[in-house]
Motif scaffolding. Structure first.
Motif, PDB file in Angstrom:
ATOM      1  N   LEU A 144     -16.820  -5.464  -2.056  1.00  0.00           N
ATOM      2  CA  LEU A 144     -15.844  -4.729  -1.465  1.00  0.00           C
ATOM      3  C   LEU A 144     -14.632  -4.553  -2.180  1.00  0.00           C
ATOM      4  O   LEU A 144     -14.052  -3.413  -2.413  1.00  0.00           O
ATOM      5  N   LEU A 145     -14.396  -5.612  -3.054  1.00  0.00           N
ATOM      6  CA  LEU A 145     -13.116  -5.321  -4.130  1.00  0.00           C
ATOM      7  C   LEU A 145     -13.449  -4.499  -5.169  1.00  0.00           C
ATOM      8  O   LEU A 145     -12.754  -3.658  -5.833  1.00  0.00           O
ATOM      9  N   ILE A 146     -14.826  -4.616  -5.426  1.00  0.00           N
ATOM     10  CA  ILE A 146     -15.221  -3.701  -6.746  1.00  0.00           C
ATOM     11  C   ILE A 146     -15.330  -2.155  -6.194  1.00  0.00           C
ATOM     12  O   ILE A 146     -14.634  -1.348  -6.940  1.00  0.00           O
ATOM     13  N   GLY A 147     -16.212  -2.059  -5.283  1.00  0.00           N
ATOM     14  CA  GLY A 147     -16.081  -0.669  -4.669  1.00  0.00           C
ATOM     15  C   GLY A 147     -17.453   0.126  -5.175  1.00  0.00           C
ATOM     16  O   GLY A 147     -18.096  -0.342  -6.057  1.00  0.00           O
ATOM     17  N   THR A 152     -12.819   0.877  -6.358  1.00  0.00           N
ATOM     18  CA  THR A 152     -11.786   0.267  -5.863  1.00  0.00           C
ATOM     19  C   THR A 152     -11.120  -0.574  -7.135  1.00  0.00           C
ATOM     20  O   THR A 152      -9.807  -0.432  -7.270  1.00  0.00           O
ATOM     21  N   ILE A 153     -12.003  -1.336  -7.791  1.00  0.00           N
ATOM     22  CA  ILE A 153     -11.375  -2.092  -8.946  1.00  0.00           C
ATOM     23  C   ILE A 153     -10.607  -1.021  -9.860  1.00  0.00           C
ATOM     24  O   ILE A 153      -9.647  -1.627 -10.496  1.00  0.00           O
ATOM     25  N   ASN A 154     -11.254  -0.158 -10.118  1.00  0.00           N
ATOM     26  CA  ASN A 154     -10.627   0.883 -11.188  1.00  0.00           C
ATOM     27  C   ASN A 154      -9.260   1.490 -10.662  1.00  0.00           C
ATOM     28  O   ASN A 154      -8.205   1.469 -11.437  1.00  0.00           O
ATOM     29  N   ALA A 155      -9.236   1.810  -9.026  1.00  0.00           N
ATOM     30  CA  ALA A 155      -7.933   2.167  -8.606  1.00  0.00           C
ATOM     31  C   ALA A 155      -6.697   1.017  -8.730  1.00  0.00           C
ATOM     32  O   ALA A 155      -5.755   1.214  -9.235  1.00  0.00           O
ATOM     33  N   MET A 156      -7.057  -0.160  -8.529  1.00  0.00           N
ATOM     34  CA  MET A 156      -6.181  -1.463  -8.609  1.00  0.00           C
ATOM     35  C   MET A 156      -5.867  -1.381 -10.158  1.00  0.00           C
ATOM     36  O   MET A 156      -4.681  -1.770 -10.295  1.00  0.00           O
ATOM     37  N   GLN A 157      -6.697  -1.258 -11.113  1.00  0.00           N
ATOM     38  CA  GLN A 157      -6.316  -1.380 -12.296  1.00  0.00           C
ATOM     39  C   GLN A 157      -5.511  -0.172 -12.626  1.00  0.00           C
ATOM     40  O   GLN A 157      -4.729  -0.428 -13.662  1.00  0.00           O
TER      41      GLN A 157
END
Length: 248
Positions: A144-147, A152-157
């Motif tokens: 879920l956090l990776i997406g 998702t993780i790219n957006a957070m990065q």
């Protein structure tokens, strides 16, 4: 030495002077935390200052004694001189970088908490230009956090990179990872690059890949950089920019 807070540095100083019954000329002020409005409402910080009362002026006798002491040479652990300006500057830069890492960790913790995930963060400042941040969460929550496709993780990065840039660390590259996803993704990109190159050569036509972030496009370019039979280039505008693999 006492710490005082306020929405601005001026407000924090005013709070401290009032509490200590000092005038501005009687106080020494050290800014410990700059105020910050936060990013998308997260990470807001109050200004913090430390205030101490200035020492009373020394008498002439004390001043003369001080001059004598200053003119002496002290040797400690084999060193007989003060740190150079370059050493001081390097130490200050290191402290500033560590402060930025701490601020980023706080910001990311706030973001992930707001998303409803229990987690822990660990950071590895590999050098002054690369910061690796690992997010440890329950196995069933990792995907879920990776997406999907790492969105998702790219957006957070991306948010993390913007955050450190706003703090002045423009040369610091931030990499977020969960469950060794980045290594697995790099391997998948390398396989995709080789497969796409074979298709382009076999069909004699350029192949357009799906949109991907700039750092992933760079990996495709690097994998095929030494391939004598194809060329790679990017086209389009973000966030729909794609990489093209074409036969020479």
């Amino acid at each position: 030495m006492t710490t005082y807070s306020g929405k601005t540095i001026e407000e924090a100083i005013a709070n401290g002077l009032k509490d200590l019954s000092l005038t501005r000329d009687q106080a020494s002020v050290a800014v410990k935390v700059q105020p910050r409005n936060g990013f998308f409402g997260i990470g807001r910080k109050l200004a913090q200052v430390e205030i101490t009362k200035k020492e009373e002026p020394k008498t002439e006798e004390n001043n003369q004694a001080s001059v004598k002491i200053v003119n002496q040479t002290f040797t400690v652990a084999g060193f007989d001189q003060a740190p150079t300006e370059d050493e001081d500057s390097e130490e200050q830069n290191e402290e500033k970088l560590q402060d930025i890492v701490t601020d980023l960790s706080t910001y990311l913790n706030d973001v992930i908490d707001a998303m409803g995930f229990e987690h822990t963060l660990s950071t590895d400042l590999k050098n002054h230009h690369s910061l690796y941040v690992n997010i440890d969460t329950a196995e069933e929550k990792q995907s879920l956090l990776i997406g999907r496709h790492g969105r998702t993780i790219n957006a957070m990065q991306g948010l993390a990179q913007i955050y450190v840039n706003r703090l002045g660390a423009n040369n610091l590259n931030v990499v977020l990872d969960i469950a060794n996803y980045r290594a697995r993704r790099s391997e998948a990109l390398a396989q995709l690059a080789e497969k796409t190159a074979r298709n382009a050569i076999a069909n004699g036509k350029p192949v357009y890949l799906n949109p991907m972030p700039a750092f992933e496009r760079k990996e495709i370019h690097n994998v095929l950089a030494d391939n004598d039979h194809v060329i790679t280039y990017s086209t389009g505008r973000e966030p729909h920019r794609v990489i093209v693999v074409a036969p020479k």
